[in-house]
Design an enzyme around this catalytic site. Structure first.
Site, PDB file in Angstrom:
ATOM      1  N   ASP A  99       0.877  -1.162   0.000  1.00 26.61           N
ATOM      2  CA  ASP A  99       0.000   0.000   0.000  1.00 26.61           C
ATOM      3  C   ASP A  99       0.917   1.216   0.000  1.00 26.61           C
ATOM      4  O   ASP A  99       1.579   1.502   0.994  1.00 26.61           O
ATOM      5  CB  ASP A  99      -0.880  -0.013   1.253  1.00 26.61           C
ATOM      6  CG  ASP A  99      -1.821   1.185   1.312  1.00 26.61           C
ATOM      7  OD1 ASP A  99      -1.680   2.111   0.489  1.00 26.61           O
ATOM      8  OD2 ASP A  99      -2.702   1.204   2.200  1.00 26.61           O
ATOM      9  N   THR A 103      -7.972  -0.155 -20.423  1.00 27.26           N
ATOM     10  CA  THR A 103      -7.932  -0.767 -19.101  1.00 27.26           C
ATOM     11  C   THR A 103      -9.269  -1.462 -18.829  1.00 27.26           C
ATOM     12  O   THR A 103     -10.235  -1.314 -19.591  1.00 27.26           O
ATOM     13  CB  THR A 103      -7.686   0.298 -18.021  1.00 27.26           C
ATOM     14  OG1 THR A 103      -8.787   1.217 -18.026  1.00 27.26           O
ATOM     15  CG2 THR A 103      -6.394   1.053 -18.273  1.00 27.26           C
ATOM     16  N   LYS A 135      -1.602  15.876 -11.928  1.00 23.71           N
ATOM     17  CA  LYS A 135      -0.806  15.625 -13.129  1.00 23.71           C
ATOM     18  C   LYS A 135       0.210  16.738 -13.369  1.00 23.71           C
ATOM     19  O   LYS A 135       1.344  16.486 -13.803  1.00 23.71           O
ATOM     20  CB  LYS A 135      -1.718  15.433 -14.335  1.00 23.71           C
ATOM     21  CG  LYS A 135      -2.616  14.204 -14.234  1.00 23.71           C
ATOM     22  CD  LYS A 135      -1.818  12.939 -13.960  1.00 23.71           C
ATOM     23  CE  LYS A 135      -2.680  11.693 -13.904  1.00 23.71           C
ATOM     24  NZ  LYS A 135      -1.913  10.484 -13.537  1.00 23.71           N
ATOM     25  N   TYR A 164      -7.490  16.450 -10.257  1.00 20.01           N
ATOM     26  CA  TYR A 164      -6.830  15.676 -11.303  1.00 20.01           C
ATOM     27  C   TYR A 164      -5.766  16.525 -11.998  1.00 20.01           C
ATOM     28  O   TYR A 164      -4.619  16.095 -12.189  1.00 20.01           O
ATOM     29  CB  TYR A 164      -7.885  15.201 -12.290  1.00 20.01           C
ATOM     30  CG  TYR A 164      -7.438  14.226 -13.342  1.00 20.01           C
ATOM     31  CD1 TYR A 164      -6.548  13.202 -13.055  1.00 20.01           C
ATOM     32  CD2 TYR A 164      -7.953  14.303 -14.637  1.00 20.01           C
ATOM     33  CE1 TYR A 164      -6.171  12.287 -14.024  1.00 20.01           C
ATOM     34  CE2 TYR A 164      -7.601  13.394 -15.610  1.00 20.01           C
ATOM     35  CZ  TYR A 164      -6.699  12.389 -15.304  1.00 20.01           C
ATOM     36  OH  TYR A 164      -6.339  11.488 -16.270  1.00 20.01           O
TER      37      TYR A 164
END
Length: 270
Positions: free
Chosen positions: A62, A199, A168, A164
């Protein structure tokens, strides 16, 4: 940086770590590098249940837990003594996109659930930072290695979610600054932009009509591109830069697993 002959000679058995290899892009990268001859280590919280060949060395991790991450590198050091490539794919930003029956991904930033910050910034950016730090400690004494951070166009334009974009953009800036500090050790750092990747989640969404897969890439395609980059004798000239996977593939003559050449998407296409 090793010359081309040294790279080709060392290709088989070169050691690669792929984080977030349980599914998605990470799993595809692990498969692509394995087929190229790398000795691959894959991490993830559910890596033990991942659909991966037995040749991939699975280390449950993790990446929100620094002790887990440190253990991964202890295992690699113990079993291989060296590390040649790290691909930071671990990412928690796509979890719980639907909550209480509502799609919360695109709500304004002031209405975003705060777990999304942790998923993208901690399980994504911070995880890549910590793994890169561990990797650098193994790579710098040898003056050999490559660090690849998976990023995306959201760094350059708003794609429906403020966190997001922040994550990035941070990944790209982290890549650039790490490259400066690793340049004296001949270790390149690259941010790599995939296109639309098939995916598990994207395929499921495509069945509902959410995506047109005609320009898509297999997850393994990214691994093939990274393999080509690893073997590039002039890779140091690209360090710190953002590369589009499909553009690099065309330069190196890399094809997808079905023999296709995915189109190079631009910011205007996203």
């Amino acid at each position: 940086m090793a010359n081309d002959g040294e790279r080709n000679e060392a290709q088989t058995g070169s050691v690669a770590l792929v984080t977030g290899a349980s599914r998605g892009v990470g799993r595809g990268v692990a498969l692509g590098l394995l087929s190229a001859g790398f000795r691959v280590y894959g991490t993830g919280r559910s890596i033990d249940q991942a659909d991966l060949p037995r040749e991939v060395r699975r280390v449950r991790c993790d990446h929100l837990n620094d002790e887990d991450t440190a253990h991964v590198f202890e295992v690699i050091r113990s079993e291989c003594r060296a590390l040649d490539l790290v691909v930071n794919c671990a990412w928690g930003g796509y979890e719980k996109m639907v909550e209480g029956g509502a799609f919360t991904w695109t709500v304004p930033f002031w209405e975003q659930p705060m777990h999304r910050w942790s998923g993208m910034m901690d399980a994504g950016v911070r995880a890549a930072y910590v793994c890169s730090a561990h990797a650098a400690r193994m790579m710098t004494p040898r003056h050999r290695g490559l660090i690849v951070n998976i990023s995306f166009w959201a760094a350059q334009r708003h794609l429906g979610n403020t966190i997001y974009g922040i994550a990035k953009a941070a990944t790209d800036k982290m890549t650039s600054d790490m490259a400066v500090e690793l340049k004296p050790f001949d270790i390149p750092v690259i941010a790599l932009y995939p296109g639309l990747v098939r995916t598990e989640a994207v395929l499921a969404a495509a069945e509902r009509g959410a995506f047109d897969l005609s320009t898509s890439e297999s997850p393994e395609f990214i691994g093939r591109v990274i393999n080509a980059l690893f073997r590039d004798p002039n890779l140091m000239s690209r360090t710190g830069r953002v590369l589009v996977a499909a553009a690099a593939a065309k330069e190196f003559g890399v094809l997808d697993i079905d023999g296709s050449s995915p189109p190079v998407l631009t910011l205007a296409d996203i």
